[in-house]
Scaffold this motif. Structure first.
Motif, mmCIF file in Angstrom:
data_model
loop_
_atom_site.group_PDB
_atom_site.id
_atom_site.type_symbol
_atom_site.label_atom_id
_atom_site.label_comp_id
_atom_site.label_asym_id
_atom_site.label_seq_id
_atom_site.Cartn_x
_atom_site.Cartn_y
_atom_site.Cartn_z
ATOM 1 N N UNK A 39 42.662 31.383 47.024
ATOM 2 C CA UNK A 39 42.916 30.067 48.009
ATOM 3 C C UNK A 39 43.791 29.141 47.091
ATOM 4 N N UNK A 40 43.520 29.366 45.857
ATOM 5 C CA UNK A 40 44.657 28.422 44.921
ATOM 6 C C UNK A 40 46.090 28.964 45.187
ATOM 7 N N UNK A 41 46.490 30.323 45.371
ATOM 8 C CA UNK A 41 47.808 30.741 45.595
ATOM 9 C C UNK A 41 48.073 30.499 47.146
ATOM 10 N N UNK A 42 47.428 30.535 47.983
ATOM 11 C CA UNK A 42 47.655 30.208 49.514
ATOM 12 C C UNK A 42 46.363 29.855 50.367
ATOM 13 N N UNK A 48 40.190 38.139 53.187
ATOM 14 C CA UNK A 48 39.465 39.558 53.876
ATOM 15 C C UNK A 48 39.174 40.243 52.668
ATOM 16 N N UNK A 49 38.230 41.100 52.841
ATOM 17 C CA UNK A 49 37.772 42.044 51.792
ATOM 18 C C UNK A 49 38.942 42.922 51.117
ATOM 19 N N UNK A 50 39.868 43.220 51.890
ATOM 20 C CA UNK A 50 41.203 43.789 51.406
ATOM 21 C C UNK A 50 42.121 42.831 50.601
ATOM 22 N N UNK A 51 42.075 41.586 50.927
ATOM 23 C CA UNK A 51 42.817 40.730 50.138
ATOM 24 C C UNK A 51 42.134 40.429 48.840
ATOM 25 N N UNK A 52 40.947 40.234 48.846
ATOM 26 C CA UNK A 52 40.077 39.885 47.851
ATOM 27 C C UNK A 52 40.153 41.254 46.860
ATOM 28 N N UNK A 84 49.357 33.437 33.946
ATOM 29 C CA UNK A 84 48.720 32.600 34.661
ATOM 30 C C UNK A 84 48.030 33.326 35.984
ATOM 31 N N UNK A 85 46.998 33.265 36.221
ATOM 32 C CA UNK A 85 46.347 34.193 37.406
ATOM 33 C C UNK A 85 47.024 33.536 38.630
ATOM 34 N N UNK A 86 47.395 32.416 38.769
ATOM 35 C CA UNK A 86 47.987 31.384 39.916
ATOM 36 C C UNK A 86 49.571 31.810 40.137
ATOM 37 N N UNK A 87 50.275 31.310 39.061
ATOM 38 C CA UNK A 87 51.657 31.418 39.088
ATOM 39 C C UNK A 87 52.173 32.719 38.590
ATOM 40 N N UNK A 88 51.558 33.359 37.695
ATOM 41 C CA UNK A 88 52.100 34.693 37.117
ATOM 42 C C UNK A 88 52.818 34.633 36.061
ATOM 43 N N UNK A 89 53.229 33.193 35.758
ATOM 44 C CA UNK A 89 54.066 32.832 34.405
ATOM 45 C C UNK A 89 53.259 32.955 33.251
ATOM 46 N N UNK A 266 45.621 17.149 32.105
ATOM 47 C CA UNK A 266 45.708 17.658 33.564
ATOM 48 C C UNK A 266 45.799 19.310 33.959
ATOM 49 N N UNK A 267 46.681 19.611 33.026
ATOM 50 C CA UNK A 267 46.896 21.315 33.187
ATOM 51 C C UNK A 267 45.289 21.838 32.814
ATOM 52 N N UNK A 268 44.710 21.340 31.724
ATOM 53 C CA UNK A 268 43.192 22.287 31.749
ATOM 54 C C UNK A 268 42.404 21.923 32.928
ATOM 55 N N UNK A 269 42.347 20.791 33.370
ATOM 56 C CA UNK A 269 41.602 20.626 34.580
ATOM 57 C C UNK A 269 41.957 21.295 35.890
ATOM 58 N N UNK A 270 43.265 21.141 35.872
ATOM 59 C CA UNK A 270 43.660 22.006 37.136
ATOM 60 C C UNK A 270 43.143 23.529 37.021
ATOM 61 N N UNK A 271 43.309 24.189 35.945
ATOM 62 C CA UNK A 271 43.094 25.343 35.603
ATOM 63 C C UNK A 271 41.857 25.588 35.744
ATOM 64 N N UNK A 272 40.665 24.620 35.314
ATOM 65 C CA UNK A 272 39.175 24.772 35.244
ATOM 66 C C UNK A 272 38.974 24.830 36.976
ATOM 67 N N UNK A 273 39.542 23.989 37.807
ATOM 68 C CA UNK A 273 39.086 23.832 39.222
ATOM 69 C C UNK A 273 39.541 25.290 39.729
ATOM 70 N N UNK A 274 40.804 25.771 39.420
ATOM 71 C CA UNK A 274 41.236 26.787 40.245
ATOM 72 C C UNK A 274 40.830 28.076 39.536
ATOM 73 N N UNK A 275 40.067 28.023 38.234
ATOM 74 C CA UNK A 275 39.768 29.187 37.777
ATOM 75 C C UNK A 275 40.560 30.109 37.172
ATOM 76 N N UNK A 276 41.664 29.461 36.786
ATOM 77 C CA UNK A 276 42.970 30.139 36.318
ATOM 78 C C UNK A 276 42.425 30.356 34.615
ATOM 79 N N UNK A 277 41.516 31.411 34.367
ATOM 80 C CA UNK A 277 41.051 31.324 33.043
ATOM 81 C C UNK A 277 41.982 31.541 31.890
#
Length: 603
Positions: A39-42, A48-52, A84-89, A266-277
């Protein structure tokens, strides 16, 4: 040497527990990190089960949390915190860039805070240098009002008025030094008022010490005496200055959001909300390391300021002389706050009237109405009951925990640093993950972090009090540890730490309500004060009364807390027993002042 190694080991264990706890956050909260990342990425993509399954395979979630945590830890020695799990950077460059922005902002805010604290203490320093203090700080309640203002409200006013309407300074972005002015003011003004009040509370005791009396009798210039009194009081406040610095680095999320600053909080909070561990763990680790380094530097600075007196037991007791009672300000502030509550309780805080939306104050609505046509006075009054009750309960708990843990500095020192490195919002997320949401989640989250400044203050005062002459004399006369603790140490430490707890009461009230607004506690239409501020903030330019009314009541609570902290029970009862009281009159008459050791020996 053994104790230092033990402290370092304890600090490492705490840091490891915190980092591992954040790494296990999705599994503790029983949420699917694959769904959150998807959901954070798009947001439009169907889960769907396949997407997950694709997300789990790409991130390696099927290997379990311990495998992911171990993989992340093995990369740290090489400076690789993963991707990053979200951006891949890569995480390391992004976190270091966010840390650089936060450190620049904190440096500017520190300069503002020091100037503000100097302004709060200026009158006390001037009167103390002339020997005109009556035993209480000379600062007014204006600093209490400033200390009680929420940072995001100050930031909103500065951004709207100075940045947008007047156009004097940029109000959005992070492109150069001039972009730091408004956020530094928003952070530094309330923090400087808090530090100034704490320092102002200690100065009368410093000016009452024998060295100050002797300096005044010999005709030493007032500014020189004031500088030495300032140096005498600053070491006890350095731990709280360190907490302020680290807390701003990770906790100034609201200000960073308003001014669009890419800081670490802000970076830490956004990562916590998006679960970008990977980003979340790296941010928490940097905050913990920063807390440890800041504490070590300020502890060394405190030792350098005091000199060998800590080692030789050559300090005088820094106890505040008993002032003349001044009960009018707290009675006035308390009466005004009570009047607001009593006038608003008969009104309905939930009644909607869309025909009077954002109406200005009038006879029918003394505080005006909000965006839904609800009476602001009614909402402020009804919100006072829950907000104040919870804030008082959390403050009392934090005070008790702070004093108890402050008595054990080797145990609490690393714990204070670690707890303070956690932004309150992240603490709330961790609490919610363990026990779920609900009305008590903000209470537990704020209580987890609220005791840390009080414990640091207690430890600093105890360290100085143990090095005093009168304690050395009392110990030499055969007093045991329990007698020293109950008869000497606690009476010296409890009053200033209690006043410190009262000073933080408005901030605790706001933190409780702000966490509720973020979805971690009570929900709208609850009339909590923080919710009122946050709900009406978008209408601050069109209907400023909707924001100013709850902010004014919160500031009134701050003024009440600070002025009530100045009251002391039976001020004349211990007047002759407290150090420094009556010394000036005896010195003026030629009589030799009685030392603390002599009074103990005579007893």
């Amino acid at each position: 040497m053994t104790s230092r190694l033990g402290t370092l080991a304890w600090r490492a264990v705490l840091a490891a527990l915190l980092v591992c706890g954040t790494g296990l956050l999705p599994w503790i909260s029983h949420t699917d990190p694959a769904l959150t990342v998807l959901k954070a990425q798009s947001a439009e993509r169907d889960a769907t089960p396949q997407a997950l399954a694709d997300v789990r395979a790409r991130l390696g979630l099927d290997d379990g949390p311990l495998h992911l945590l171990g993989q992340w830890l093995t990369g740290l020695p090489r400076g690789d915190a993963g991707r990053s799990w979200i951006s891949g950077a890569r995480v390391t460059p992004d976190v270091l860039a966010a840390l650089g922005a936060s450190l620049l902002l904190v440096t500017a805010a520190l300069a503002v805070a020091l100037v503000t604290a100097a302004g709060v203490c200026a009158r006390t320093l001037r009167l103390g240098a002339r020997g005109a203090l009556d035993g209480r700080p000379a600062g007014g309640s204006g600093s209490a009002v400033l200390a009680a203002l929420p940072e995001f409200l100050v930031a909103s006013v500065l951004a709207t008025v100075v940045g947008v309407q007047l156009g004097w300074l940029p109000a959005l972005g992070w492109y150069g030094p001039q972009w730091t002015v408004l956020p530094a003011l928003a952070l530094g003004l309330p923090a400087g008022a808090v530090l100034g009040r704490l320092l102002d509370d200690q100065l009368p005791a410093a000016f009452a010490e024998p060295w100050a009396v002797a300096a005044a009798a010999r005709g030493v210039a007032g500014p020189s005496v004031a500088r030495k009194a300032l140096r005498r009081c600053v070491p006890g406040l350095l731990p709280n200055l360190g907490l302020f610095l680290v807390g701003l680095t990770g906790g100034s999320v609201a200000v960073e959001q308003i001014f669009d600053i890419p800081g670490l909080g802000r970076t830490t909070l956004q990562a916590a909300i998006a679960q970008d561990l990977p980003v979340l763990q790296a941010g928490v680790l940097v905050l913990v390391a920063l807390a440890a380094a800041t504490t070590a530097v300020l502890r060394l600075a405190a030792r350098r300021l005091i000199g060998p007196a800590l080692r030789d037991g050559a300090l005088h007791a820094l106890r505040r002389p008993a002032p003349r009672p001044r009960r009018i300000p707290p009675l006035a502030h308390g009466g005004a706050l009570l009047a607001v509550v009593l006038c608003g309780l008969p009104r309905d805080p939930l009644a909607l009237d869309t025909e009077v939306r954002l109406q200005a104050p009038s006879a029918a609505h003394p505080f005006g109405t909000d965006a839904l046509g609800r009476d602001v006075l009614a909402r402020v009054a009804h919100g006072a009951l829950d907000t104040l009750a919870l804030a008082l309960a959390v403050s009392a708990t934090a005070l008790a925990a702070g004093i108890l843990l402050g008595l054990l500095p080797r145990l609490s020192g690393p714990l204070v640093d670690t707890v303070n490195a956690v932004p309150p919002v992240l603490a709330a997320l961790l609490v919610a993950a363990v026990r779920g949401g609900g009305a008590w989640t903000p209470v537990l989250a704020v209580a987890v972090v609220a005791w840390a400044p009080l414990a640091a203050h207690t430890s600093a005062l105890l360290r100085e009090e143990r090095a005093t002459l009168h304690l050395t004399a009392t110990r030499a006369l055969g007093a045991g540890p329990w007698r020293l603790l109950t008869g000497e140490l606690l009476p010296a430490v409890l009053p200033p730490v209690t006043r410190h707890a009262l000073l933080r009461l408005p901030g605790i009230a706001l933190a409780l309500a702000a966490l509720g607004f973020l979805g971690l506690g009570a929900q709208p239409p609850s009339p909590e004060w923080g919710l009122l501020l946050a709900e009406n903030q978008p209408y601050a330019e069109r209907a400023p009364w909707a924001v100013l009314a709850p902010a004014a009541v919160l500031a009134l609570l701050g003024a009440l807390a600070v002025t009530a902290a100045g009251l002391r029970r039976n001020p004349g009862r211990r007047r002759a027993a407290e150090p420094g009281v009556g010394v000036r009159s005896r010195a003026a008459s030629g009589e030799r002042p009685t030392t603390r050791a002599e009074s103990v020996g005579a007893g």
